[in-house]
Design a protein around this motif. Structure first.
Motif, short mmCIF file in Angstrom:
data_model
loop_
_atom_site.label_atom_id
_atom_site.label_comp_id
_atom_site.label_asym_id
_atom_site.label_seq_id
_atom_site.Cartn_x
_atom_site.Cartn_y
_atom_site.Cartn_z
N UNK A 1 79.70 38.67 13.88
CA UNK A 1 80.26 38.27 15.16
C UNK A 1 81.06 37.04 15.23
N UNK A 2 80.52 36.30 14.05
CA UNK A 2 81.12 34.75 13.96
C UNK A 2 82.08 34.72 12.68
N UNK A 3 82.01 35.98 11.89
CA UNK A 3 82.73 35.76 10.36
C UNK A 3 82.33 34.85 9.47
N UNK A 4 81.09 34.32 9.79
CA UNK A 4 80.59 33.16 8.79
C UNK A 4 79.62 34.07 7.78
N UNK A 5 79.52 33.46 6.54
CA UNK A 5 78.76 33.94 5.45
C UNK A 5 77.60 32.85 5.19
N UNK B 1 76.31 18.64 4.90
CA UNK B 1 76.85 19.57 4.80
C UNK B 1 76.63 20.23 6.13
N UNK B 2 75.44 20.40 6.80
CA UNK B 2 75.03 21.18 7.99
C UNK B 2 75.11 22.41 7.50
N UNK B 3 75.06 23.18 8.60
CA UNK B 3 75.25 24.69 8.51
C UNK B 3 76.44 25.28 8.87
N UNK B 4 76.67 26.53 8.78
CA UNK B 4 77.90 27.19 9.14
C UNK B 4 78.46 26.81 10.85
N UNK B 5 77.36 26.90 11.71
CA UNK B 5 77.46 26.75 13.10
C UNK B 5 77.21 25.33 13.50
N UNK B 6 76.74 24.55 12.47
CA UNK B 6 76.67 22.94 12.84
C UNK B 6 77.17 22.08 11.48
N UNK C 1 68.38 30.60 9.85
CA UNK C 1 67.12 30.18 10.66
C UNK C 1 67.57 29.15 11.78
N UNK C 2 68.22 28.10 11.33
CA UNK C 2 68.56 27.01 12.04
C UNK C 2 69.72 27.50 12.91
N UNK C 3 70.74 28.24 12.54
CA UNK C 3 71.65 28.50 13.59
C UNK C 3 71.38 29.69 14.45
N UNK C 4 70.35 30.46 14.20
CA UNK C 4 69.66 31.20 15.17
C UNK C 4 69.25 30.41 16.13
N UNK C 5 68.53 29.47 16.16
CA UNK C 5 67.93 28.61 17.03
C UNK C 5 69.02 27.77 17.83
N UNK C 6 69.94 27.32 17.01
CA UNK C 6 70.97 26.73 17.64
C UNK C 6 71.86 27.81 18.76
N UNK C 7 71.94 29.07 18.23
CA UNK C 7 72.71 29.94 19.06
C UNK C 7 71.82 30.29 20.32
N UNK C 8 70.55 30.18 20.38
CA UNK C 8 69.61 30.33 21.47
C UNK C 8 69.62 29.43 22.55
#
Length: 349
Positions: A227-231, A295-300, A239-246
């Motif tokens: 969906x995001x094209x991120x690896x 560095x953060x996460x792929x979505x953050x 897990x952090x990005x799943x919370x961020x998405x919610x």
């Protein structure tokens, strides 16, 4: 005469150490009968480690006194059972009067955690009173001119109905709009963080050995989110990005995230998958490096999360072997293993 280059290098090492102390804290649990006195713990953390944040599961007065004048900031916890009464302002004010005011400002209070993983209890009474208690404690802090102390509550990842891939992250249906949107609105208004307890230890699949490396920050094939094209190269980020998405789906992606608990057991029951010192070193050591890298996460991207390792000590009264072996240190203050939290000593160059 000292070499100026060597003096500059030594200064750089000290500054580098100081720069990494702002993000990594530790959960100071006390479910044990063999721990050193709080004053000994406070002196040890201040003088020998880079840890300058602790999180308590209560508001133990002996610990609060011990950390006075240490410069180590403290998060205290209001017990789950106190939440209904704390939803009333008089009780909230009394709690602040008892647990904060006698120790402030010598003890630095960072945050009040209202309960722990309340949604996971499925206790409708506690859940209903959680936000009112947070609001009342915030009001009580304001009335005491303690607006720098934040109010939050830690959540397990059980708050998510789905988390894989991260772009599918969503709060549990029925809780999203009625529970989490108002809580996130409180955090936005008060500039306080949403606190979560991500545990890749509980997320890896023993029947799929490759997921263990993914959980431990070790080399792996990664997980691609179509969906995001991120690896994703590690489960913590996922897990952090799943919370961020919610959060984003409810319109609250601007609220800060804090990791209230995460860790890995260094021992467990015979044949329990994934436990052991080598894996604990890999997870906690790599986690600390990853968080401190900024560095953060792929979505953050380019974010540094305030992160509390679970836990400071092995606690011998916990119910299972693995639960008794999450500590970075033994009760005698000897390290169970070293993940780079010791203060760098001066060396002759």
């Amino acid at each position: 005469m000292p070499n100026p280059f060597h003096l500059l290098l030594l200064l750089f090492l000290r500054l580098s150490t100081a720069a990494t102390t702002n993000t990594i804290g530790v959960n100071y649990g006390t479910v044990a009968d063999n721990l050193p006195p709080p004053s000994t713990v406070a002196t040890f953390l201040k003088s020998q480690t880079t840890i300058n944040h602790i999180k308590l599961y209560d508001a133990n007065p002996d610990i609060l006194r011990a950390f006075a004048n240490t410069g180590i900031s403290v998060t205290v916890t209001a017990a789950n059972g106190d939440i209904p009464s704390l939803s009333k302002l008089p009780s909230a004010k009394s709690w602040i009067t008892t647990n904060i005011l006698p120790y402030h400002p010598k003890t630095i209070f960072n945050r009040i955690a209202v309960g722990n993983e309340i949604i996971a209890t499925s206790d409708k009474n506690l859940i209903a009173h959680l936000l009112p208690a947070m609001e009342a404690l915030q009001k009580a802090l304001t009335l005491s001119n303690l607006t720098h102390i934040q109010v939050s509550t830690p959540h397990s990842l059980g708050i998510l109905s789905s988390s894989e891939p991260p772009s599918a992250g969503a709060f549990r249906r029925g809780y999203d709009v009625t529970i989490f949107a108002p809580i996130l609105d409180f955090h936005r208004r008060t500039k306080s963080p949403f606190m979560v307890n991500p545990y890749p230890f509980f997320g890896f699949d023993p029947t799929r050995p490759e997921t263990l490396n993914y959980a431990l920050f070790k080399p792996n094939g990664g997980v691609f989110d179509k969906m995001t094209g991120l690896n994703y190269t590690n489960m913590f980020d996922a897990q952090m990005d799943a919370v961020f998405t919610a959060m984003k789906k409810l319109g609250y992606d601007d609220v800060e995230l804090v990791v209230a608990e995460t860790g890995w057991p260094s021992a467990g029951d015979p044949n329990q998958p994934g436990v052991g010192i080598e894996n604990a070193v890999s997870y906690n050591g790599n986690l600390i490096k990853h968080v401190n890298s900024g560095k953060g996460t792929p979505l953050m991207p380019n974010r540094t999360f305030e992160t509390y390792i679970f836990s400071l000590f092995n606690e011998n009264l916990k119910p299972t072997v693995s639960e008794r072996n999450y500590g970075l240190f033994k009760p005698n203050l000897a390290p169970v293993y070293d993940v780079g939290v010791f203060t760098q000593q001066d060396v002759l160059l």
